[in-house]
Motif scaffolding. Structure first.
Motif, PDB file in Angstrom:
ATOM      1  N   ASP A   1      79.571  -3.673  33.742  1.00  0.00           N
ATOM      2  CA  ASP A   1      78.437  -3.790  32.829  1.00  0.00           C
ATOM      3  C   ASP A   1      78.831  -3.679  31.362  1.00  0.00           C
ATOM      4  O   ASP A   1      77.992  -3.808  30.470  1.00  0.00           O
TER       5      ASP A   1
ATOM      6  N   LYS B   1      82.535  -0.946  37.978  1.00  0.00           N
ATOM      7  CA  LYS B   1      81.420  -1.660  37.366  1.00  0.00           C
ATOM      8  C   LYS B   1      81.915  -2.524  36.211  1.00  0.00           C
ATOM      9  O   LYS B   1      82.936  -2.249  35.590  1.00  0.00           O
TER      10      LYS B   1
ATOM     11  N   ASP C   1      77.628  -6.318  28.934  1.00  0.00           N
ATOM     12  CA  ASP C   1      76.296  -6.336  28.331  1.00  0.00           C
ATOM     13  C   ASP C   1      76.340  -5.969  26.842  1.00  0.00           C
ATOM     14  O   ASP C   1      75.455  -6.359  26.084  1.00  0.00           O
ATOM     15  N   GLU C   2      77.349  -5.204  26.452  1.00  0.00           N
ATOM     16  CA  GLU C   2      77.463  -4.759  25.070  1.00  0.00           C
ATOM     17  C   GLU C   2      78.476  -5.588  24.272  1.00  0.00           C
ATOM     18  O   GLU C   2      78.683  -5.337  23.080  1.00  0.00           O
TER      19      GLU C   2
END
Length: 272
Positions: free
Chosen positions: A253, A251, A256-257
Motif C-alpha cells: 500500500d 503489503k 498509495d502515497e
C-alpha cells in the motif's frame, strides 16, 4: 540553455547581493531537474551523494567519473552549478591547479576544495598553498568562478572552533571567494565564524543535532545554505523503510502515497 558565462555571472551576483540563498545538492539528472523546478537559484553537487548512488564510499570515485557527472548535471539546467571536488583528488598544489582547470571545462561555475585527506587534516600552511593554487587556476578562466574553501576539522571529529576560524581566515587571505566549515551545528559557532571573516559563509544543514532554520541563518548573516548528501539520504530512508515494510507485512500500500509516474515525468523530464 544559458551559457557557462551567463550562469557564472548569475552565481557571482547571488554572492554579491548579500542575501541568503539555499543551494541544494542533486545527485543525478532527475534530481537536478526536480530541484530546478522548485525555484532554487543555484545547485551544488555532493561528492557523498554521488558516491553513494554509485555504491561506493565518499571520495572513492576517480576524477574522470566525477568530471563526467559534473558535465551531465551542468548540461541539463540553466541554474549555476558548483562542484563538490572533495580534496581535489590530489595532495599537491600543482595538481589542485589542474583539477580546477579540468573541472571548469564541464560547465560548472564554482567548486569547493576540502583541507583533509581521508580523516587527516592537512597542515595549515600546506592546506593554504592548495587553496592558493585553486584560486590561481580559477582566476585564469574566462568567466567568474566562485572558489569555496572548506575547513573540515569538525567533519573529521576535531571540534575546535578556534582552529576552524584560523583555517578559514588563512583561506580567505589566500583569495577564496566563499568559506565553509561543514559540521558546524550551533548558532553560537556560526556567529563566532562570521565575526572573524569578511567573505560569504556557506553553512550545511540537513545534519543531525542541529535545529537551526532559514531565518536563524539568514538573520545571522549566512550567505549560502547547502544540504550535502542529506536529500539523497532522506530519499534512501524512504526507500529502505518501504522495503522493510514489504518484508515484514507483505503489503504494497506504499504506492498509495507515491508520486504518480505522470507527475514525476513532468518534474524530471522537462527542460530546466
Amino acid at each position: 540553455m544559458k551559457s557557462q558565462y551567463e550562469k557564472a555571472v548569475l552565481f557571482k551576483k547571488l554572492h554579491d547581493e548579500k542575501s541568503t540563498f539555499i543551494i541544494p545538492n542533486p545527485w543525478d539528472i532527475a534530481s537536478t531537474k526536480i530541484l530546478a523546478h522548485f525555484g532554487f537559484k543555484a545547485l551544488a553537487t555532493s561528492s557523498a551523494a554521488h558516491s553513494f548512488s554509485q555504491g561506493v564510499a565518499d571520495n572513492q570515485l576517480p576524477i574522470d567519473k566525477v568530471l563526467q557527472h559534473l558535465q551531465e548535471i551542468a548540461a541539463v539546467t540553466d541554474l549555476p552549478v558548483s562542484a563538490d571536488l572533495g580534496n581535489g583528488f590530489y595532495d599537491t598544489p600543482e595538481k589542485i591547479f589542474e583539477t580546477i582547470k579540468k573541472a571548469a571545462k564541464t560547465g560548472i561555475v564554482g567548486a569547493s576544495i576540502e583541507d583533509v585527506n581521508s580523516k587527516i587534516a592537512y597542515p595549515l600552511e600546506f592546506a593554504t598553498e592548495r587553496i592558493t593554487a585553486a584560486v590561481e587556476a580559477s582566476r585564469k578562466l574566462d568567466f567568474p568562478f566562485i572558489l569555496t574553501a572548506r575547513a573540515d576539522n569538525y567533519f573529521i571529529g576535531k571540534t575546535d572552533i578556534k582552529d576552524t576560524i584560523k583555517r578559514l581566515q588563512a583561506y580567505q587571505d589566500a583569495g577564496a571567494d566563499v568559506l565553509f566549515a561543514p559540521g558546524i551545528k550551533t548558532l553560537e559557532d556560526i556567529q563566532s565564524i562570521l565575526h572573524e571573516i569578511d567573505k560569504p559563509l556557506n553553512v550545511m544543514m540537513g545534519i543531525k543535532g542541529s535545529n537551526l532554520n532559514f531565518d536563524n541563518l539568514s538573520n545571522s548573516g549566512v550567505t549560502r545554505i547547502s544540504l550535502g548528501a542529506s536529500l539523497y539520504r532522506n530519499a534512501m530512508t524512504t526507500f529502505i523503510e518501504t522495503i522493510k515494510g514489504i518484508n515484514q507485512n507483505g503489503k504494497f500500500d506504499f504506492a498509495d502515497e507515491s508520486i504518480s509516474a505522470n507527475d514525476l515525468i513532468k518534474l524530471s523530464f522537462k527542460k530546466n
